[in-house]
Design an enzyme around this catalytic site. Sequence first.
Site, mmCIF file in Angstrom:
data_model
loop_
_atom_site.group_PDB
_atom_site.id
_atom_site.type_symbol
_atom_site.label_atom_id
_atom_site.label_comp_id
_atom_site.label_asym_id
_atom_site.label_seq_id
_atom_site.Cartn_x
_atom_site.Cartn_y
_atom_site.Cartn_z
ATOM 1 C CG ASN A 1 -1.722 1.251 1.513
ATOM 2 O OD1 ASN A 1 -1.910 2.066 0.451
ATOM 3 N ND2 ASN A 1 -2.535 1.346 2.484
ATOM 4 C CD1 TRP A 2 3.395 1.139 -2.837
ATOM 5 C CD2 TRP A 2 3.497 2.041 -4.867
ATOM 6 N NE1 TRP A 2 4.287 0.278 -3.668
ATOM 7 C CE2 TRP A 2 3.948 0.872 -5.127
ATOM 8 C CE3 TRP A 2 3.191 3.103 -5.880
ATOM 9 C CZ2 TRP A 2 4.578 0.250 -6.187
ATOM 10 C CZ3 TRP A 2 3.579 2.605 -7.077
ATOM 11 C CH2 TRP A 2 4.298 1.287 -7.190
ATOM 12 C CE LYS A 3 -0.414 3.228 4.910
ATOM 13 N NZ LYS A 3 -0.254 3.211 6.077
ATOM 14 C CG HIS B 1 -6.101 1.588 4.971
ATOM 15 N ND1 HIS B 1 -5.632 2.617 5.905
ATOM 16 C CD2 HIS B 1 -4.869 0.801 4.984
ATOM 17 C CE1 HIS B 1 -4.607 2.060 6.317
ATOM 18 N NE2 HIS B 1 -3.808 1.399 5.785
ATOM 19 C CD GLU C 1 -3.586 -2.906 7.457
ATOM 20 O OE1 GLU C 1 -2.544 -3.009 6.941
ATOM 21 O OE2 GLU C 1 -4.449 -1.988 7.004
ATOM 22 C CB SER D 1 4.580 -1.893 11.818
ATOM 23 O OG SER D 1 4.188 -0.700 12.239
ATOM 24 N N GLY E 1 2.448 -1.286 4.470
ATOM 25 C CA GLY E 1 2.656 0.117 4.055
ATOM 26 C C GLY E 1 4.171 0.569 3.860
ATOM 27 N N GLY E 2 4.648 1.172 4.772
ATOM 28 C CA GLY E 2 6.161 1.935 4.792
ATOM 29 C C GLY E 2 7.060 1.105 4.239
#
Length: 255
Positions: A8-10, A93, A165, A213, A234-235
């Site tokens: 998920n590149w947000k 999300h 999540e 995370s 994500g990150g």
Amino acid sequence: MKSYIVGNWKMNFTVGEASVYLHKLMQKLRTMREIEVIVAPSFVALQPLSLQLDRKKLRLAAQAGNPHDFGAYTGEVSYTQLRGIVDYGIVGHSERRQLFHETDKDIRAAVAAALRNQIAPILCIGETETEHTFGETKSVLRDQLIGGLSEVSTEDLEKILIAYEPVWAISTTTGTHLAAPDEVSEVIQYLRRTLRETYGEVAAKIPLLYGGSVNPSNAGAYLTIPDVNGLLVGGASLVAEKFISIIDTAKKVKD
Ligand code: PGA
């Protein structure tokens, strides 16, 4: 069941950067039958990236979508407009729920809209820190799960993915808030059981992903939890080396 690794590149990368990054990923990835790699870029990058994409290696997901097909919804993009561009859609999300006030009703409608446009919903559910502290995790998850799926036909249930999540474990940089694999395991068993009790045998076919995370050093611990069928990252998905390392771990766990 396949394993699913979703990045998920947000709201990161310009269209140019996204294209360069996708190119890099495609160069490094081999075609894998047992692992589905999915990335979710910003709306503006989806269409150009869909033309660049080697679908044997990677698939695209939208990060959100408006459940109406067309109409006076300034600034929105619908699943009807996304049809043919993405194969998956992240729905509900926690950032959409919290920052953009998406309600259970919106999320239910988005699941239905994605399905009617041949887009597989990745329904995200998760409890907040307060709900976690007060021991409300299971009841919150049950409501989000059953609520999100309540308009889905039995036939369409097989097309859904669920991502657990815990909101308190998302984007933690200190690592103090990581969800312990034992705790995740208990929740995943609960979700599988709830799906089975509600929908019967089809429950076994619904992939359950974990997210919060996830990084190259903890991916293996989450992926070896029984009944975890993938990760929502994500990150760590923004850095090619990290994302590829997580995919490699998934491959090893599968082998
Ligand atoms: P994170 O994000 O891996 O940076 O915690 C996960 C997510 O929000 O889907």
